[in-house]
Design an enzyme around this catalytic site. Structure first.
Site: not given
Lengths: 373, 175
Positions: A133, A136, A191, A260, A334
């Site tokens: 993405h 990020e 994104r 991510h 994440e």
């Protein structure tokens, strides 16, 4: 000995300054000591000073990168800079690192993967990807740092050395290059990919909803204008297809980590269904260890669990597919933070984030290495 | 679950001062999400155990600085792409954060999770009264849908009278 006299000999009682090439250090020291000549070290590492000076000189304009030692890991870089970094890293470490082109993006940008290997043929492997993405940014920046870290530590760090003795590491730093360029030129919050599909003016597919695992089910959108649009069919996106083809052709990947940001979570499958994976217990334990290692550095708090129970239902996700391919150790991170800066994480947090994440990655890689299947 | 009314949550939380990590205060809250009509904001009742820090000095410095500006303050992209916020803009950002908290509350359901992603644009509106007024366009990031939603908000602030959002609306998206 190739001694380079910076202050030439004048006569007895006068000092002499010598730049000594590394291989000559020991012989020279031995010689001086044997003859009772005292010496002191004025500059430990001349190369480091030269590198620094060069960096200072070239500061200010977007310049040609000359060494991965002068690369600024604590700032965000353009696609060109990251691609230049990759080439340099390979050139500096040809026995450890190679670069593979695994495909082309929608806008025809090459998609590169770095391979770290100490030899063998088709060894069991770890896969790490960052930047799927594009907004990020801390993930691509961390990927760059990981690449350098592997090179720096591959001999002296016991854990990493033992991993590389048995396994190869594949690292895809800019998994979505079109999106990445778009975040730098047009929309920092982009994104998705940049593909156009018939019937809509909206652009892009969510590359983390485009995999063939529960594809098109709840947890993704059929609306091309949505941020979680799954695309017209599974693997429609060349960025995704490139990885799918690579994984299938390689056939021996044992751990797969897709990175991510943000939220500070460590996740394992599934996202598309609430049915627990058969290896749930083991993956949960590995996650617990990995998160503890991560926190040990700066106290950063992470939660962990399956995607669907920890974050939300998401179908067509990367690690659901990789797990169903038989890659047991499939995880998603994440990274920082939890919303204060979100996607706009200050550059000074890049290195701490990468450092703590690396500790968690090593736990996962070591576990895979010690539990090969 | 409360039949025919909605879902109620009891929360025990710790509030931490962003500007002083060691300053924390306990809080309990009751949140009621209404069944059916998703256009009503959830009910929130809360109790703070203890006192919040006094910020009068910093508030007054900021207030006087803005009041004495010759030209109206205008700024964009806070933080910038690299996460930078200049020191002069930090209070502007904190104000947006508080104001967006109100907007988020008004637009939350059990299936949303909003964060303030960025201030795209902020413009001071000079007033003849004692209030400071700022017109913001912010980007809200909604976690579940992953959408970035531009939102306009008109924010009033005064050191003694606190924050008010007098107007807010989804901002039309550009291509």
């Amino acid at each position: 000995l190739q001694l380079d006299f910076w202050l030439a000999p004048r006569g007895p009682g006068y000092p002499v300054d010598i730049r000594v090439p590394f291989p000559s250090l020991q012989p020279l020291k031995a010689h001086l000591e044997a003859n009772g000549v005292s010496y002191s070290i004025m500059i430990e590492d001349v190369q480091a000073l030269v590198d620094n000076e060069q960096m200072e000189m070239l500061r200010g304009r977007r310049r040609l990168l000359v060494s991965t030692n002068t690369f600024d890991y604590a700032t965000y870089h353009s696609l060109d800079e990251i691609y230049a970094f990759m080439d340099l890293l390979v050139a500096e470490n040809p026995n450890l690192v190679s670069k593979l082109e695994i495909g082309r993006s929608t806008e025809n940008r090459p998609i590169y993967v770095l391979k770290f290997s100490k030899g063998g043929t088709n060894r069991p492997a770890v896969w790490i990807d960052t930047g799927i993405h594009s907004r990020e940014w801390v993930t691509q920046a961390s990927g760059v740092w990981f690449a350098k870290k592997i090179v720096l530590d591959h001999e002296n760090d016991e854990g990493l050395a033992s991993i590389l003795d048995k396994m190869d590491i594949f690292l895809e730093i800019v998994t979505n290059p079109d999106g990445f360029v778009f975040t730098q030129t047009q929309n920092r919050m982009w994104r998705k990919t940049r593909s156009r599909h018939s019937g809509s003016t909206c652009i892009g597919v969510d590359p983390n909803r485009n995999w063939d695992a529960g594809f098109g089910g709840p947890g993704a959108s059929g609306n091309p204008c949505s941020e979680t649009y799954h695309g017209p069919y599974a693997n429609s996106e060349p960025e995704v297809k490139a990885i799918v083809d690579f994984v299938k052709n390689h056939g021996n990947i044992k751990a797969f980590v897709s990175i991510h940001s943000y939220s500070q979570l460590l996740l394992y499958p599934y996202g598309y269904t609430s049915m627990p994976v058969p290896d749930q217990k083991e993956l949960h334990q590995v996650s617990e260890k990995a998160v503890a290692a991560l926190s040990s550095l700066y106290g950063t708090k992470y939660k962990y669990g399956s995607i669907i129970t920890t974050i939300y239902q998401a179908s067509g996700g990367t690690i659901d597919w990789t797990y169903n391919q038989g890659i047991k150790y499939s995880f998603t991170f994440e990274l920082r933070d939890t919303g204060r800066y979100g996607f706009l994480l200050p550059a000074k947090q890049i290195v701490p984030t990468a450092q703590e994440t690396w500790l968690a990655l090593k736990v996962i890689m070591l576990h895979a290495r010690n539990h090969l299947y | 679950d409360i039949d025919d009314v909605g879902h109620r949550y009891h929360l025990e939380l710790v509030l931490e001062d962003i500007l002083d990590k060691d300053s924390t205060v306990n809080c309990t809250a009751e949140v009621l999400y209404h069944l059916g009509n998703k256009n009503i904001a959830p009910d929130v009742q809360f109790t703070i155990e203890g006192e919040l820090k006094n910020t009068d000095e910093a508030d007054n410095i900021f207030y006087n600085r803005i009041k004495s500006l010759e030209k109206e303050l205008v700024a964009e992209n806070i933080p910038d792409s690299h996460g930078n916020v200049s020191p002069e803009m930090e209070p502007i950002r904190l104000l947006a954060w508080v104001a967006s908290g109100y907007v988020i509350w008004q637009n939350s359901t059990e299936n949303t999770k909003f964060q303030l992603a960025q201030i795209k644009h902020v413009k001071q509106v000079k007033r003849s009264d004692e209030y400071l007024e700022f017109d913001y366009i912010v980007l809200l990031h909604e976690m579940v849908s992953q959408e970035i939603i531009p939102w306009q908000m008109t924010v009033l602030w005064h050191p003694q009278h606190g924050v008010q959002v007098t107007q807010d609306s989804r901002h039309p998206k550009h291509a």
